[in-house]
Scaffold this motif. Structure first.
Motif, PDB file in Angstrom:
ATOM      1  N   ALA A  20     -73.786  -1.574  62.496  1.00 12.90           N
ATOM      2  CA  ALA A  20     -74.538  -0.655  63.358  1.00 12.90           C
ATOM      3  C   ALA A  20     -73.702   0.601  63.614  1.00 12.90           C
ATOM      4  O   ALA A  20     -74.167   1.727  63.413  1.00 12.90           O
ATOM      5  CB  ALA A  20     -74.896  -1.336  64.677  1.00 12.90           C
ATOM      6  N   GLU A  21     -72.459   0.397  64.037  1.00 16.00           N
ATOM      7  CA  GLU A  21     -71.595   1.544  64.306  1.00 16.00           C
ATOM      8  C   GLU A  21     -71.304   2.318  63.028  1.00 16.00           C
ATOM      9  O   GLU A  21     -71.293   3.550  63.009  1.00 16.00           O
ATOM     10  CB  GLU A  21     -70.299   1.077  64.974  1.00 16.00           C
ATOM     11  N   SER A  43     -73.934   4.791  61.746  1.00 11.19           N
ATOM     12  CA  SER A  43     -73.919   6.061  62.467  1.00 11.19           C
ATOM     13  C   SER A  43     -72.652   6.867  62.137  1.00 11.19           C
ATOM     14  O   SER A  43     -72.712   8.063  61.862  1.00 11.19           O
ATOM     15  CB  SER A  43     -74.000   5.757  63.962  1.00 11.19           C
ATOM     16  N   ASN A  44     -71.510   6.176  62.107  1.00 15.14           N
ATOM     17  CA  ASN A  44     -70.242   6.864  61.808  1.00 15.14           C
ATOM     18  C   ASN A  44     -70.254   7.535  60.443  1.00 15.14           C
ATOM     19  O   ASN A  44     -69.611   8.559  60.231  1.00 15.14           O
ATOM     20  CB  ASN A  44     -69.074   5.872  61.861  1.00 15.14           C
ATOM     21  N   SER A  95     -72.815   8.808  58.924  1.00 23.62           N
ATOM     22  CA  SER A  95     -73.883   9.804  58.754  1.00 23.62           C
ATOM     23  C   SER A  95     -73.336  11.191  58.453  1.00 23.62           C
ATOM     24  O   SER A  95     -74.016  12.018  57.866  1.00 23.62           O
ATOM     25  CB  SER A  95     -74.741   9.887  60.017  1.00 23.62           C
ATOM     26  N   ARG A  96     -72.107  11.449  58.896  1.00 28.41           N
ATOM     27  CA  ARG A  96     -71.551  12.796  58.695  1.00 28.41           C
ATOM     28  C   ARG A  96     -71.282  13.094  57.219  1.00 28.41           C
ATOM     29  O   ARG A  96     -71.093  14.256  56.858  1.00 28.41           O
ATOM     30  CB  ARG A  96     -70.285  12.976  59.522  1.00 28.41           C
ATOM     31  N   THR A 155     -78.526   0.289  59.998  1.00 26.51           N
ATOM     32  CA  THR A 155     -79.714   1.082  60.311  1.00 26.51           C
ATOM     33  C   THR A 155     -80.837   0.160  60.768  1.00 26.51           C
ATOM     34  O   THR A 155     -81.550   0.447  61.734  1.00 26.51           O
ATOM     35  CB  THR A 155     -80.145   1.883  59.070  1.00 26.51           C
ATOM     36  N   LEU A 161     -80.435  -1.299  64.354  1.00 25.70           N
ATOM     37  CA  LEU A 161     -80.581  -0.315  65.436  1.00 25.70           C
ATOM     38  C   LEU A 161     -82.008   0.212  65.536  1.00 25.70           C
ATOM     39  O   LEU A 161     -82.337   0.976  66.443  1.00 25.70           O
ATOM     40  CB  LEU A 161     -79.629   0.862  65.216  1.00 25.70           C
ATOM     41  N   SER A 162     -82.870  -0.185  64.600  1.00 23.34           N
ATOM     42  CA  SER A 162     -84.218   0.380  64.552  1.00 23.34           C
ATOM     43  C   SER A 162     -85.044  -0.061  65.750  1.00 23.34           C
ATOM     44  O   SER A 162     -84.859  -1.150  66.286  1.00 23.34           O
ATOM     45  CB  SER A 162     -84.945  -0.073  63.291  1.00 23.34           C
ATOM     46  N   ALA A 163     -85.983   0.806  66.108  1.00 23.79           N
ATOM     47  CA  ALA A 163     -86.906   0.487  67.197  1.00 23.79           C
ATOM     48  C   ALA A 163     -87.602  -0.826  66.862  1.00 23.79           C
ATOM     49  O   ALA A 163     -88.049  -1.037  65.734  1.00 23.79           O
ATOM     50  CB  ALA A 163     -87.936   1.609  67.342  1.00 23.79           C
ATOM     51  N   TYR A 195     -83.725  -3.559  67.808  1.00 23.19           N
ATOM     52  CA  TYR A 195     -82.513  -3.298  68.590  1.00 23.19           C
ATOM     53  C   TYR A 195     -82.198  -4.439  69.558  1.00 23.19           C
ATOM     54  O   TYR A 195     -81.083  -4.943  69.605  1.00 23.19           O
ATOM     55  CB  TYR A 195     -82.704  -1.980  69.338  1.00 23.19           C
ATOM     56  N   TYR A 203     -78.887  -5.858  67.976  1.00 27.35           N
ATOM     57  CA  TYR A 203     -77.739  -5.153  68.557  1.00 27.35           C
ATOM     58  C   TYR A 203     -77.426  -5.634  69.974  1.00 27.35           C
ATOM     59  O   TYR A 203     -76.301  -5.988  70.306  1.00 27.35           O
ATOM     60  CB  TYR A 203     -77.978  -3.637  68.541  1.00 27.35           C
TER      61      TYR A 203
END
Lengths: 483, 477
Positions: free
Chosen positions: A312-313, A316-317, A319-320, A360, A363-365, A368, A372
């Motif tokens: 999960a982290e 997002s981490n 994504s950059r 992803t 964490l999705s609606a 979650y 998570y």
């Protein structure tokens, strides 16, 4: 010289028995000879390393040397080092030269240590065998057909093959302790927040922690004196008084209460490894320690919890890495979405993609709460297990990994088997506790690590526990053949 | 069918901090692209956010200003989506636990007062800017703005007309400037409103499907956009259509709104607590420290003006509708030393009218509070009449000097010499025998006519009170 401890190296430098330039050159020569096969390093820059060594020699000549001044240290390629290519084991960053220093790197610079080179690693630290690196797999110096463990496999192989006196690693779920175990080294993952994460490329921010990998507990302590400390640039860095991690090394162990979690000696543990660990514990009893059986009932939950939270982290981490500002960008694309898709499809390897997708998803609606949030709740239970346990004991001991080094390719098609490599290490990260692996013997001719888990901020005590054992055993001095 | 429009606002207020919310880069507007984009702003591998204390203090200030609950423990969360001017691929915002909880703001629409409930306000970082068009088919990215602190202020759907929405937005705009957390510059994007609009049959208590008008940066556009959107929604429903939840943009050239993306295309932002930041804990001491440096709030100042200066409620409200006007008033009263009501009349009257006419802010008024006080002193000491004062003020406005020099130059000094006034009165009485007769026959009105003649004869310079008195005496005699 290649077998010398950090203390011995410092003495040799101080007595002008060898210069830092000579010492650095000695290791660079070994790297040139051994690295083409072992592949422990992904980036070398002998000019930079030797310039640092020369500067260190000047400090030594002026009598301004600290314990690590002039000593070459290998840096895991997860730490940004100014002017050095910093890849994190990924094609995504294969062309990325860091314009700034990670806190850990500047700490070593300030200590006068020499950056010997950047070591290979699983891509974005995701892996337990160093086989997910874009720069190729790393050989275990004890058996070249086998893996060194991961994700800090390059650092482990470099020290094991005496291509570096010591190295840095990072540990998100066992990435220091498992390769240390598989390569016959000492490795320490400190309490979360003890070493700044600034400039350390993030995998799973709430779990990532830097730590040292070296031959002995004493070397780890000297490395920790450089690596640990508050850094205002990392909001999760802990504001504590600077401590001397060598202060308790020589303490006697009489009265030490060792907790033995029954879950760590159950199904899934290799019999040879179990025997080695039990012998090591017997040795501790001889040193005056008591043992007590404890239970960490939620141990079996740690892997599923970890494989929800860490991806999960990570999703997002990572994504950059979008091809916009730096790093890999697809050569041809039709529009923005196409650029993103191609860039990330080309830039990331299979394991990284798998974790981004899992992360992803959780964490999705709609998912979650079930994944998570549930995992966060279980994470607290796992931490409570340890809280309970430390009421009964001072340190916890068990195996660092369920087996010895496995053959390259053996587990690459079975991610779950690979994930089980971290069965005994992951819970420590989830709880934020310090964990250490020290060489305890051999099974089937391969090194076995004993894991020592301490309470929060008990690193000095754990190093004492490791050091006392290393005073009466010589496993940590053993060297692979043919190097 | 009778329709009712339901409106809620989300306002992004750029906080006036020196540096960005999670790093030390400057927030100054208008620098060369990417010159204020440090390692954190461009999201290099390995960089980490560190919360700016000043931004938190701004949030506390706002909470105190709207009498809101302050989140003693708030949490930063990541809002994940890909966009080229969003460097990390996520925006650090607050989701479940915001720093500011429920509060309220009272607005005035016409003569009616209405309280708008504020749901929450949370801290977050701004994105950068995508520059389209400058690069021959490519898009340029400017990350100077990336990481600028924002306070997003969300209302309940409490407004029932474009006028109410605009009144709320204006009031909020004044308030954030009043408490010094935002420069209020709408052209530079320091204050941006997203407006949620839905319609429903009058009397229904069920909310209709809303469409969100994004990024309105002027009150005039807001009014136009809401009015257009309301008409469009009503017409759509009356034609048997349905409203789909959507994000729309207002085009000032056509005066229309058009859908940008529908809900189906909307992102799943995958919010989760940012593991790089600890929960934000605000202590009683933190709040007290901010409180100690809070300016007097408009409401308190209004009450004080009523008591201290004896202003009517309407005047006190108008004067305190902006910090600039209140400051101007206070400075003028202090210098004048006379009746505050006279100052209020002039500030709300001539000064406000001129500023309005020229679209100027009161801070840029050509007539300073000191100068206005100078003029009012001459009214108070009977040097000039109120009427002449208007002419003097007009001359002051265009920079002809201060009141005394204009009065001197133009010879506008009021005639208070009773001998001279008697001469004028005698002449007027002699020339207006008919009016005198009317007055004596009991027509009081004729008296005013005679006063007017006297003033005219003196070219407005005769002291009206003296004219009154002398006239009365002579007529009685």
């Amino acid at each position: 010289m290649i077998n010398a401890s950090l203390k011995e190296l410092a003495a040799a430098l101080a007595s002008k028995q060898i210069s830092s330039v000579e010492l650095t050159q000695l290791f660079l020569d070994r790297i040139v000879r051994l690295n083409p096969e072992i592949n422990a390093y992904v980036t070398l820059d002998s000019d930079k390393s030797l310039a640092q060594a020369a500067a260190a020699d000047a400090l030594i000549a002026q009598g301004k040397a600290g314990p690590l001044t002039g000593i070459p240290v290998a840096q895991k390629d997860i730490f940004c080092a100014k002017g050095w290519r910093t890849t994190c084991g990924s094609k995504m960053l294969a062309n990325f030269t860091a314009p700034y220093d990670a806190h850990i790197i500047s700490q070593f610079d300030a200590a006068g240590a020499v950056n010997l080179g950047k070591t290979n690693m699983d891509e974005f630290a995701m892996g337990s065998s160093n086989e997910t690196s874009f720069f190729g797999k790393v050989q275990n110096p004890w058996d070249r057909a086998r893996v060194p463990g991961g994700s800090s496999g390059g650092s482990a192989a470099a020290v094991a093959a005496r291509m570096a006196p010591a190295a840095t690693g990072t540990d998100t779920g066992g990435s220091i302790r498992q390769p240390a175990s598989l390569c016959g080294l000492s490795g320490l993952k400190p309490t979360y927040g003890v070493c700044s994460r600034y400039g350390m490329i993030a995998f799973a921010s709430s779990l990532d922690q830097a730590g040292p990998m070296a031959k002995s507990a004493e070397d780890l302590a000297l490395m920790m004196n450089v690596m640990a400390g508050f850094d205002s640039r990392d909001s999760t860095s802990l504001q504590r008084e600077k401590e001397d991690y060598t202060r308790d090394l020589a303490k006697p162990l009489a009265g030490l209460r060792i907790g033995l979690p029954k879950e760590y000696f159950a199904e899934g543990l290799d019999a040879g490894v179990a025997k080695v660990v039990e012998e090591a514990i017997a040795q501790y009893r001889k040193l005056g320690a008591e043992t007590v059986e404890i239970s960490l009932p939620n141990t079996q939950l740690s892997i599923p919890v970890y494989y929800v939270l860490a991806p999960a982290e990570a999703s997002s981490n990572l994504s950059r890495y979008d091809g916009v500002r730096y790093g890999h960008r697809a050569a041809e694309y039709t529009d923005l979405m196409d650029m993103y898709c191609k860039t990330r499809a080309e830039g990331f390897g299979a394991e990284v993609k798998r974790r981004i997708m899992v992360g992803t998803y959780v964490l999705s609606a709609g998912y979650y709460d079930a994944y998570y949030l549930k995992a966060q709740q279980l994470r607290r239970l796992i931490a409570q297990d340890f809280e309970q346990a430390f009421r009964q004991c001072d340190v916890i001991m068990g195996p660092a990994a369920p087996g010895t080094a496995f053959k390259a390719g053996e587990k690459t098609d079975d991610p779950v088997a690979m994930y089980l490599e971290d069965l005994y290490t992951i819970a420590v990260n989830l709880a934020g506790l310090p964990g250490m692996s020290v060489p305890a013997g051999f099974a089937n001719g391969l090194p076995v690590g004993l894991q020592v888990i301490g309470n929060y901020f008990d690193e000095a005590r754990m190093l004492n526990v490791g050091h006392a054992y290393q005073q009466v055993t010589d496993w940590h001095t053993r060297m692979p053949e043919g190097i | 069918m009778q329709w009712e429009v339901v409106i809620g606002l989300e306002t992004h207020v750029q906080l006036q901090t020196k540096t960005k919310i999670f790093c030390g880069a400057s927030t100054a507007f208008g620098a060369e692209p990417n010159t204020q984009a440090d390692a954190v702003s461009i999201a290099l591998p390995g960089v980490l956010p560190v919360l700016n204390r000043e931004a938190v203090q701004c949030a506390i200030r706002f909470a105190l200003a709207i009498d809101a609950e302050i989140g003693r423990r708030s949490v930063f969360a990541r809002k994940n989506y890909f966009y080229p001017d969003l460097p990390k691929g996520y925006q650090i915002s607050q989701y479940e636990l915001p720093v500011v909880g429920k509060g309220k703001l009272t607005i005035q629409v016409g003569d009616a007062e209405k309280t708008i409930n504020i749901t929450r306000a949370h801290l977050e970082e701004d994105a950068g800017k995508s520059l389209h068009g400058d690069f021959h088919g490519m898009t340029g990215i400017d990350l100077n703005r990336a990481g600028t602190p924002l306070l997003e202020i969300v209302t309940e759907p409490d407004m029932r007309s474009a006028a109410e929405a605009v009144a709320y937005a204006k009031k909020l705009h004044e308030l954030v400037m009043w408490v010094g957390i935002c420069d209020g510059n709408m052209q530079e994007g320091s204050f941006r409103c997203d407006v949620n609009v839905s319609v429903r049959p009058k009397g229904s208590d069920k909310l209709g499907t809303r469409r969100e008008i994004k990024n309105l940066n002027s009150f005039r556009f807001m009014q136009q956009a809401i009015e257009y959107e309301t008409r469009w929604q009503i017409e759509t429903l009356e034609d048997g259509g349905t409203i789909h939840q959507a994000t729309v943009l207002f085009d000032p050239d056509t005066g229309e709104t058009r859908a940008m993306r529908s809900k189906e295309e909307a992102n799943d932002y995958r919010y989760f607590p940012d593991p790089d930041l600890l929960p934000l804990v605000i202590s009683e001491a933190d709040i007290e420290a901010v409180k100690a440096r809070m300016p007097e709030l408009p409401e308190d100042m209004k009450n004080r003006f009523e008591q201290e200066y004896g202003l009517p409620a309407y005047d006190a409200t108008t004067i305190t509708s902006s910090r600039g006007m209140a400051d101007y008033f206070v400075a003028a009263v202090a210098e004048f030393g006379g009746e505050a009501k006279l100052v209020a009349n002039w500030v709300m009257g001539s000064v406000a009218a001129k500023l309005n006419e020229e679209g100027k802010d009161i801070a840029a008024s050509p007539v300073s509070p000191m100068q206005l006080a100078g003029l009012l002193k001459r009214i108070a000491d009977n040097t000039i009449s109120g009427k002449i004062a208007k002419d003097v003020f007009a001359a002051m406005w265009v920079g002809e000097g201060d009141a005394d020099s204009i009065i001197e130059q133009k010879g506008l000094k009021q005639v208070s010499d009773s001998g001279a006034i008697e001469v004028i009165v005698d002449e007027v009485l002699a020339a207006n025998a008919a009016m005198v007769a009317e007055y004596k026959a009991g027509k009081e009105k004729a008296f005013n006519g005679l006063v007017g003649q006297c003033m005219k004869a003196s070219k407005g310079k005769a002291n009206p009170a003296q004219v009154n008195e002398i006239l009365k005496n002579k007529l009685a005699g």
